[in-house]
Design an enzyme around this catalytic site. Sequence first.
Site, PDB file in Angstrom:
ATOM      1  N   GLU A 151       5.753   4.656  -7.132  1.00  0.00           N
ATOM      2  CA  GLU A 151       5.617   3.403  -7.890  1.00  0.00           C
ATOM      3  C   GLU A 151       5.972   3.582  -9.369  1.00  0.00           C
ATOM      4  OE1 GLU A 151       4.987   0.654  -6.134  1.00  0.00           O
ATOM      5  OE2 GLU A 151       4.732   1.847  -4.326  1.00  0.00           O
TER       6      GLU A 151
ATOM      7  N   PHE B 204      -4.821  -1.049  -3.456  1.00  0.00           N
ATOM      8  CA  PHE B 204      -4.385  -2.310  -2.855  1.00  0.00           C
ATOM      9  C   PHE B 204      -2.867  -2.383  -2.860  1.00  0.00           C
ATOM     10  CE2 PHE B 204      -3.236  -6.844  -3.258  1.00  0.00           C
ATOM     11  CZ  PHE B 204      -3.766  -7.295  -2.058  1.00  0.00           C
ATOM     12  N   GLY B 205      -2.291  -2.621  -1.687  1.00  0.00           N
ATOM     13  CA  GLY B 205      -0.851  -2.784  -1.548  1.00  0.00           C
ATOM     14  C   GLY B 205      -0.506  -4.217  -1.199  1.00  0.00           C
ATOM     15  N   TYR B 206       0.476  -4.787  -1.901  1.00  0.00           N
ATOM     16  CA  TYR B 206       0.863  -6.183  -1.680  1.00  0.00           C
ATOM     17  C   TYR B 206       2.337  -6.326  -1.317  1.00  0.00           C
ATOM     18  CZ  TYR B 206       2.324  -5.498  -6.526  1.00  0.00           C
ATOM     19  OH  TYR B 206       2.901  -5.014  -7.672  1.00  0.00           O
ATOM     20  N   GLY B 207       3.077  -5.210  -1.328  1.00  0.00           N
ATOM     21  CA  GLY B 207       4.500  -5.220  -0.980  1.00  0.00           C
ATOM     22  C   GLY B 207       4.756  -4.221   0.127  1.00  0.00           C
ATOM     23  N   SER B 208       5.637  -3.259  -0.138  1.00  0.00           N
ATOM     24  CA  SER B 208       5.972  -2.269   0.894  1.00  0.00           C
ATOM     25  C   SER B 208       4.769  -1.414   1.292  1.00  0.00           C
ATOM     26  CB  SER B 208       7.122  -1.377   0.428  1.00  0.00           C
ATOM     27  OG  SER B 208       6.748  -0.646  -0.728  1.00  0.00           O
TER      28      SER B 208
END
Length: 190
Positions: A99, A24-28
Amino acid sequence: MSHNTIDLNKQRQPLDHLESVWLFGYGSLIYKADFPYLKRKPACIYGWQRRFWQGSHDHRGTPEAPGRVLTLIEAPGARCAGMAYQVTPDTFEHLDHREKNGYLRVFTQLHWLDEPGETEGLVYLASADNEAYLGPDSDEAIAAHIAQSEGPSGPNSEYLLKLAQALRDMNEHDEHVFAIERELLKLINR
């Protein structure tokens, strides 16, 4: 905890026994998928919200002048929308490096935005106990920090502006992101 978390993530969560993993990605990660993936789907997680409280020594800033990027903080009842990617375990060689600045992998439930259903997936979180953590500040102060920061991946402002646009493209509203974007645009337009 050191802000370089590559080895710690490998020790805590070996993934090579799995065929694939949802990330799950919530930024870039919403707008910059610089890795191979099997599937990509809009998703959300519950109980978390985005905050520009993490320092970036390696992408949107430098060790001497870190930028500000997102992490998640626990918030009962909150909903955080983003993008989920189904990837093979070997993809985490790249992702753990990308990350590495204080982020640890954590399993959580992902809920699909475009269809019923959910699955377990991984998300990268940077908690307050990592060396790169900057913590809360006012929208104005965070925007001013972002406006002056730049690193090997480009200006910190680009990270914020691309994220805000990606959220709009998904028809998602994030008051924290959009408030900081408004303050940044005031500074840029002066």
